[in-house]
Scaffold this motif. Structure first.
Motif, mmCIF file in Angstrom:
data_model
loop_
_atom_site.group_PDB
_atom_site.id
_atom_site.type_symbol
_atom_site.label_atom_id
_atom_site.label_comp_id
_atom_site.label_asym_id
_atom_site.label_seq_id
_atom_site.Cartn_x
_atom_site.Cartn_y
_atom_site.Cartn_z
ATOM 1 N N MET A 14 0.832 -1.197 0.000
ATOM 2 C CA MET A 14 0.000 0.000 0.000
ATOM 3 C C MET A 14 0.872 1.255 0.000
ATOM 4 S SD MET A 14 -3.285 0.864 2.387
ATOM 5 C CE MET A 14 -2.498 1.354 3.907
ATOM 6 N N GLY A 15 1.971 1.220 0.762
ATOM 7 C CA GLY A 15 2.893 2.345 0.773
ATOM 8 C C GLY A 15 3.548 2.550 -0.577
ATOM 9 N N VAL A 16 3.894 1.449 -1.245
ATOM 10 C CA VAL A 16 4.492 1.544 -2.581
ATOM 11 C C VAL A 16 3.497 2.162 -3.565
ATOM 12 C CG1 VAL A 16 5.409 0.217 -4.520
ATOM 13 C CG2 VAL A 16 6.053 -0.388 -2.186
ATOM 14 N N SER A 17 2.227 1.772 -3.475
ATOM 15 C CA SER A 17 1.192 2.339 -4.348
ATOM 16 C C SER A 17 1.065 3.846 -4.144
ATOM 17 C CB SER A 17 -0.154 1.665 -4.075
ATOM 18 O OG SER A 17 -0.113 0.294 -4.391
ATOM 19 N N SER A 22 1.776 9.381 -5.986
ATOM 20 C CA SER A 22 2.258 10.738 -5.744
ATOM 21 C C SER A 22 3.290 11.146 -6.795
ATOM 22 C CB SER A 22 2.872 10.844 -4.345
ATOM 23 O OG SER A 22 3.376 12.137 -4.103
ATOM 24 N N THR A 23 4.193 10.220 -7.153
ATOM 25 C CA THR A 23 5.218 10.489 -8.158
ATOM 26 C C THR A 23 4.607 10.773 -9.519
ATOM 27 O OG1 THR A 23 6.840 9.128 -6.994
ATOM 28 C CG2 THR A 23 7.233 9.529 -9.330
ATOM 29 N N VAL A 24 3.630 9.959 -9.917
ATOM 30 C CA VAL A 24 2.975 10.138 -11.216
ATOM 31 C C VAL A 24 2.236 11.481 -11.266
ATOM 32 C CG1 VAL A 24 1.110 9.278 -12.684
ATOM 33 C CG2 VAL A 24 2.771 7.682 -11.722
ATOM 34 N N LEU A 25 1.533 11.822 -10.204
ATOM 35 C CA LEU A 25 0.793 13.087 -10.175
ATOM 36 C C LEU A 25 1.741 14.282 -10.276
ATOM 37 C CD1 LEU A 25 -1.813 12.243 -7.381
ATOM 38 C CD2 LEU A 25 -2.239 12.428 -9.838
ATOM 39 N N ALA A 26 2.869 14.215 -9.551
ATOM 40 C CA ALA A 26 3.860 15.283 -9.634
ATOM 41 C C ALA A 26 4.403 15.401 -11.048
ATOM 42 C CB ALA A 26 4.998 15.031 -8.649
ATOM 43 N N LYS A 221 -5.905 -0.404 -3.953
ATOM 44 C CA LYS A 221 -6.452 -1.104 -2.789
ATOM 45 C C LYS A 221 -6.487 -0.208 -1.556
ATOM 46 C CE LYS A 221 -7.603 -4.644 -0.146
ATOM 47 N NZ LYS A 221 -8.915 -5.310 -0.212
ATOM 48 N N PHE A 222 -5.532 0.751 -1.453
ATOM 49 C CA PHE A 222 -5.469 1.558 -0.227
ATOM 50 C C PHE A 222 -6.714 2.426 -0.041
ATOM 51 C CE2 PHE A 222 -3.660 4.526 -3.306
ATOM 52 C CZ PHE A 222 -4.088 5.772 -2.869
#
Length: 302
Positions: A14-17, A22-26, A221-222
């Motif tokens: 879940m943390g990896v997701s 966040s990386t993709v949005l940035a 899933k998160f």
């Protein structure tokens, strides 16, 4: 992203997701006009993971392990709140043209913050490599040096890190580091295939991360852990002192990275406009329920 024990055990995927989201949005914000750097590279702000662990542990201590759903829901809300605070602060600094203000912060404060994060990452690296708790005691040192299987698990990455330092001291080309990290898994699986070692055994002994029952878990899933009725809003407010400490650390990066990157790439950019872009990217992260992000100096430079 989450502590590895108690109610948070097994939440690694879940943390990896959340990291990648966040990386993709940035990256989307910077690519579609947010940043003036041609090769702007965004990422989740990995340096604030120690603050996330503090938030998660404080929330768990207040609510209790027996209320697992409330603990996780409140923790996710706290992470999202950090994105909101970071986004609003960056946008406000940029809109008021106060980007240069951060340059007046004493350098030793930034160095101290980075040093503390480095110590945390070092401790976490050992804990992850040997699959042990992050709490350090005499038993930790015994498991590190007396247990041969644990010794090999952290000695190999250490040797690879030392080798990388030796290589980069001799060759400074931008592709050296990416190529080095691409070679490592290739060599690893060649050795595994040559020895005929079973992957299940490698997972059991700690050479490969064991995803367990979450191995095929969907990245979204998160969101199933979000439950506004389960969030303890009083506990969430109690996290504000840590949130402001996290925010202070967050706002140190872009006003220092952007001018440094401008000089390194010989590109004239407006720091305040870059801060506004950081505001947009972090507010977008908050909208999607994930964590803060920023423009990465080293990745962009590469």
């Amino acid at each position: 992203m989450f502590p590895a024990t108690g109610v948070f055990a097994g939440l690694g995927p879940m943390g990896v997701s959340m990291f990648f989201l966040s990386t993709v949005l940035a990256q989307l914000v910077y690519t579609f006009g947010g940043s003036k750097f041609a090769g702007a590279n965004g990422s989740m702000m990995i340096e604030v993971v120690p603050f996330f662990h503090i938030l998660a542990n404080d929330i768990r201590a207040h609510i209790g392990e027996e209320h697992a759903r409330s603990v996780i829901a409140t923790t996710l809300a706290a992470y999202t709140l950090s994105s909101i605070l970071t986004g609003l602060t960056f946008a406000l600094l940029g809109a008021l043209k106060l980007g240069a203000l951060i340059g007046f912060f004493p350098r030793h404060i930034l160095v101290g913050c980075i040093g503390g994060v480095g110590a945390f990452l070092l401790r976490t690296g050992f804990a992850v490599s040997m699959r042990i708790d992050e709490d350090v005691d005499w038993g930790t040192f015994e498991r590190m040096f007396m247990d041969k299987s644990n010794l090999v698990l952290w000695a190999v990455p250490l040797a690879l890190a030392v080798l990388l330092r030796i290589i980069t001291a001799r060759w400074s080309h931008q592709l050296v580091m990416p190529i080095y990290f691409l070679i490592i898994p290739i060599v690893f699986y060649i050795v595994v295939a040559a020895l005929g070692t079973d992957l299940a055994r490698l997972r059991a002994t700690g050479w490969i991360f064991d995803m367990g029952s979450r191995e095929s878990e969907a990245w979204y899933k998160f969101y199933s852990y979000w439950d506004f009725r389960a969030i303890r809003y009083g506990v969430l407010l109690d996290t504000l002192p840590t949130q402001f400490a996290l925010l202070f650390f967050n706002i140190l990066h872009p006003p220092l990275n952007v001018p440094a990157l401008s000089v390194s790439l010989d590109e004239d950019v407006n720091t305040d406009k870059e801060l506004v872009a950081h505001g947009y990217s972090n507010l977008l992260s908050a909208l999607f329920g994930t964590v803060p992000n920023y423009l990465v100096y080293v990745n962009t430079l590469l």
